[in-house]
Scaffold this motif. Structure first.
Motif, PDB file in Angstrom:
ATOM      1  N   SER A  71       0.831  -1.204   0.000  1.00 20.32           N
ATOM      2  CA  SER A  71       0.000   0.000   0.000  1.00 20.32           C
ATOM      3  C   SER A  71       0.866   1.255   0.000  1.00 20.32           C
ATOM      4  CB  SER A  71      -0.928   0.005   1.216  1.00 20.32           C
ATOM      5  OG  SER A  71      -0.174   0.008   2.414  1.00 20.32           O
ATOM      6  N   SER A  72       2.086   1.145   0.449  1.00 19.65           N
ATOM      7  CA  SER A  72       2.990   2.298   0.472  1.00 19.65           C
ATOM      8  C   SER A  72       3.358   2.765  -0.936  1.00 19.65           C
ATOM      9  CB  SER A  72       4.262   1.963   1.253  1.00 19.65           C
ATOM     10  OG  SER A  72       3.950   1.754   2.604  1.00 19.65           O
ATOM     11  N   TRP A  73       3.331   1.873  -1.906  1.00 20.65           N
ATOM     12  CA  TRP A  73       3.693   2.224  -3.277  1.00 20.65           C
ATOM     13  C   TRP A  73       2.733   3.279  -3.825  1.00 20.65           C
ATOM     14  CZ3 TRP A  73       7.195   2.905  -6.608  1.00 20.65           C
ATOM     15  CH2 TRP A  73       6.993   2.847  -7.987  1.00 20.65           C
ATOM     16  N   ALA A  74       1.427   3.069  -3.652  1.00 23.64           N
ATOM     17  CA  ALA A  74       0.440   4.037  -4.148  1.00 23.64           C
ATOM     18  C   ALA A  74       0.581   5.367  -3.416  1.00 23.64           C
ATOM     19  CB  ALA A  74      -0.968   3.479  -3.986  1.00 23.64           C
ATOM     20  N   ALA A  75       0.772   5.318  -2.112  1.00 22.38           N
ATOM     21  CA  ALA A  75       0.916   6.548  -1.324  1.00 22.38           C
ATOM     22  C   ALA A  75       2.157   7.326  -1.761  1.00 22.38           C
ATOM     23  CB  ALA A  75       0.979   6.222   0.167  1.00 22.38           C
ATOM     24  N   LEU A  76       3.239   6.628  -2.037  1.00 24.40           N
ATOM     25  CA  LEU A  76       4.469   7.289  -2.466  1.00 24.40           C
ATOM     26  C   LEU A  76       4.279   7.983  -3.811  1.00 24.40           C
ATOM     27  CD1 LEU A  76       7.491   7.847  -2.012  1.00 24.40           C
ATOM     28  CD2 LEU A  76       7.919   5.811  -3.366  1.00 24.40           C
ATOM     29  N   ARG A  77       3.621   7.314  -4.737  1.00 27.03           N
ATOM     30  CA  ARG A  77       3.376   7.927  -6.051  1.00 27.03           C
ATOM     31  C   ARG A  77       2.511   9.180  -5.917  1.00 27.03           C
ATOM     32  NH1 ARG A  77       1.745   2.541  -8.808  1.00 27.03           N
ATOM     33  NH2 ARG A  77      -0.152   3.361  -7.936  1.00 27.03           N
ATOM     34  N   ASP A  78       1.550   9.148  -4.982  1.00 25.25           N
ATOM     35  CA  ASP A  78       0.666  10.310  -4.767  1.00 25.25           C
ATOM     36  C   ASP A  78       1.400  11.476  -4.116  1.00 25.25           C
ATOM     37  OD1 ASP A  78      -1.433   8.893  -5.842  1.00 25.25           O
ATOM     38  OD2 ASP A  78      -2.347   8.411  -3.905  1.00 25.25           O
ATOM     39  N   GLU A  79       2.262  11.189  -3.150  1.00 27.15           N
ATOM     40  CA  GLU A  79       2.896  12.241  -2.347  1.00 27.15           C
ATOM     41  C   GLU A  79       4.254  12.693  -2.872  1.00 27.15           C
ATOM     42  OE1 GLU A  79       1.497  13.886   0.088  1.00 27.15           O
ATOM     43  OE2 GLU A  79      -0.302  12.653   0.108  1.00 27.15           O
ATOM     44  N   GLY A  80       5.062  11.763  -3.396  1.00 24.52           N
ATOM     45  CA  GLY A  80       6.368  12.131  -3.934  1.00 24.52           C
ATOM     46  C   GLY A  80       7.436  12.443  -2.904  1.00 24.52           C
ATOM     47  N   ALA A  81       7.212  12.037  -1.650  1.00 19.73           N
ATOM     48  CA  ALA A  81       8.204  12.281  -0.598  1.00 19.73           C
ATOM     49  C   ALA A  81       8.146  11.153   0.417  1.00 19.73           C
ATOM     50  CB  ALA A  81       7.940  13.619   0.085  1.00 19.73           C
ATOM     51  N   PHE A  82       9.256  10.946   1.121  1.00 21.39           N
ATOM     52  CA  PHE A  82       9.312   9.937   2.179  1.00 21.39           C
ATOM     53  C   PHE A  82      10.419  10.312   3.147  1.00 21.39           C
ATOM     54  CE2 PHE A  82      12.041   8.434  -1.253  1.00 21.39           C
ATOM     55  CZ  PHE A  82      13.193   8.000  -0.610  1.00 21.39           C
ATOM     56  N   ALA A  83      10.365   9.708   4.332  1.00 22.64           N
ATOM     57  CA  ALA A  83      11.427   9.901   5.321  1.00 22.64           C
ATOM     58  C   ALA A  83      11.978   8.547   5.724  1.00 22.64           C
ATOM     59  CB  ALA A  83      10.912  10.644   6.550  1.00 22.64           C
ATOM     60  N   VAL A  84      13.276   8.470   5.886  1.00 21.41           N
ATOM     61  CA  VAL A  84      13.950   7.275   6.391  1.00 21.41           C
ATOM     62  C   VAL A  84      14.247   7.535   7.859  1.00 21.41           C
ATOM     63  CG1 VAL A  84      16.001   5.827   6.229  1.00 21.41           C
ATOM     64  CG2 VAL A  84      14.935   6.725   4.134  1.00 21.41           C
ATOM     65  N   ASN A  85      13.641   6.734   8.725  1.00 24.63           N
ATOM     66  CA  ASN A  85      13.829   6.839  10.169  1.00 24.63           C
ATOM     67  C   ASN A  85      14.688   5.664  10.595  1.00 24.63           C
ATOM     68  OD1 ASN A  85      11.570   8.961  11.029  1.00 24.63           O
ATOM     69  ND2 ASN A  85      10.749   7.658   9.402  1.00 24.63           N
ATOM     70  N   ILE A  86      15.967   5.898  10.872  1.00 26.22           N
ATOM     71  CA  ILE A  86      16.874   4.824  11.275  1.00 26.22           C
ATOM     72  C   ILE A  86      16.606   4.551  12.753  1.00 26.22           C
ATOM     73  CG2 ILE A  86      19.278   4.093  11.484  1.00 26.22           C
ATOM     74  CD1 ILE A  86      19.886   6.104   9.169  1.00 26.22           C
ATOM     75  N   LEU A  87      16.142   3.334  13.036  1.00 29.88           N
ATOM     76  CA  LEU A  87      15.665   3.013  14.377  1.00 29.88           C
ATOM     77  C   LEU A  87      16.783   2.747  15.373  1.00 29.88           C
ATOM     78  CD1 LEU A  87      12.571   0.757  13.593  1.00 29.88           C
ATOM     79  CD2 LEU A  87      12.687   3.247  13.908  1.00 29.88           C
ATOM     80  N   ALA A  88      16.488   3.059  16.627  1.00 33.86           N
ATOM     81  CA  ALA A  88      17.407   2.808  17.735  1.00 33.86           C
ATOM     82  C   ALA A  88      17.184   1.398  18.274  1.00 33.86           C
ATOM     83  CB  ALA A  88      17.196   3.842  18.840  1.00 33.86           C
ATOM     84  N   HIS A  89      18.154   0.924  19.052  1.00 32.61           N
ATOM     85  CA  HIS A  89      18.148  -0.448  19.572  1.00 32.61           C
ATOM     86  C   HIS A  89      16.898  -0.788  20.376  1.00 32.61           C
ATOM     87  CE1 HIS A  89      19.533   1.830  23.042  1.00 32.61           C
ATOM     88  NE2 HIS A  89      19.193   0.798  23.781  1.00 32.61           N
ATOM     89  N   ASP A  90      16.218   0.203  20.939  1.00 35.01           N
ATOM     90  CA  ASP A  90      15.038  -0.063  21.762  1.00 35.01           C
ATOM     91  C   ASP A  90      13.725   0.207  21.010  1.00 35.01           C
ATOM     92  OD1 ASP A  90      15.368   2.681  21.601  1.00 35.01           O
ATOM     93  OD2 ASP A  90      15.156   3.040  23.763  1.00 35.01           O
ATOM     94  N   GLN A  91      13.783   0.238  19.674  1.00 35.83           N
ATOM     95  CA  GLN A  91      12.592   0.551  18.886  1.00 35.83           C
ATOM     96  C   GLN A  91      12.115  -0.604  18.006  1.00 35.83           C
ATOM     97  OE1 GLN A  91      14.170   4.214  17.144  1.00 35.83           O
ATOM     98  NE2 GLN A  91      12.905   5.406  18.562  1.00 35.83           N
ATOM     99  N   ALA A  92      12.335  -1.835  18.452  1.00 34.55           N
ATOM    100  CA  ALA A  92      11.865  -2.996  17.693  1.00 34.55           C
ATOM    101  C   ALA A  92      10.345  -2.989  17.546  1.00 34.55           C
ATOM    102  CB  ALA A  92      12.334  -4.290  18.354  1.00 34.55           C
ATOM    103  N   ALA A  93       9.633  -2.458  18.533  1.00 33.76           N
ATOM    104  CA  ALA A  93       8.169  -2.403  18.445  1.00 33.76           C
ATOM    105  C   ALA A  93       7.721  -1.496  17.298  1.00 33.76           C
ATOM    106  CB  ALA A  93       7.576  -1.921  19.771  1.00 33.76           C
TER     107      ALA A  93
END
Length: 184
Positions: A71-93
């Motif tokens: 579902s992210s593919w359609a949203a990306l085509r509509d919006e044209g932007a994204f963010a990469v959030n590099i997770l910390a060791h305590d963010q597995a959830a």
């Protein structure tokens, strides 16, 4: 810009590798776990990825791989932007939530954590190791996935945080003292 499909010029010398064998080999490749966030308002969504890489420094550009069946593919085509959030060791959830575990979808994936609006309008996770705000520069469609080239519009780094890693089919954390060590 044109993309040359080298497969058209090369003979198929080997039959396809069995998918389980390929997946087993890829589990040997350790990767930082990131959550890719995109969309605005109720159409907000995102996904968990380990296929994120620096592509260029001039101009700053990232490479991300996205399954076009998501579902992210359609949203990306509509919006044209994204963010990469590099997770910390305590963010597995967070990683599990954006990977779809527990059946939570779309905008509901954002509930339970603090987010800030970035220059592109995408949300960034407040306490991630790093947040990289990108405008989609190009999407190259191949097989089941698209290779996303994201032109970096902003960066926020929290250097004191240790990253969450994925290796051998499970989340991993650096052990104290491993930071900055190098193999020789």
């Amino acid at each position: 810009m044109s993309v040359v499909d080298l497969a058209a010029y090369l003979p198929n010398r080997n039959p396809a590798v069995p998918v389980p064998d390929f997946k087993s080999a890829m589990r040997s490749l350790a990767g930082a776990v990131s959550v890719i966030t995109l969309g605005k308002g109720p159409s907000r969504t995102g996904f968990t990825a380990t296929s994120v890489s620096s592509f260029s420094t001039e101009p700053p550009t990232l490479l991300v791989s996205l399954n076009m069946g998501s579902s992210s593919w359609a949203a990306l085509r509509d919006e044209g932007a994204f963010a990469v959030n590099i997770l910390a060791h305590d963010q597995a959830a967070v990683a599990d939530r954006f990977a779809g575990r527990g059946g939570i979808r779309g905008n509901d994936r954002y509930v339970g954590w603090e987010w800030s609006r970035l220059e592109t309008g995408t949300l960034g996770l407040d306490d991630a190791v790093a947040v990289i705000d990108c405008e989609l520069d190009e999407a190259i469609e191949r097989h089941t996935h698209a290779i996303l080239l994201g032109r970096v519009r902003g960066v926020k780094v929290s250097p004191a945080r240790q990253p969450l890693l994925y290796w051998s089919g499970a989340y991993q954390v650096l052990k104290p003292g491993q930071e900055g060590s190098s193999a020789r």
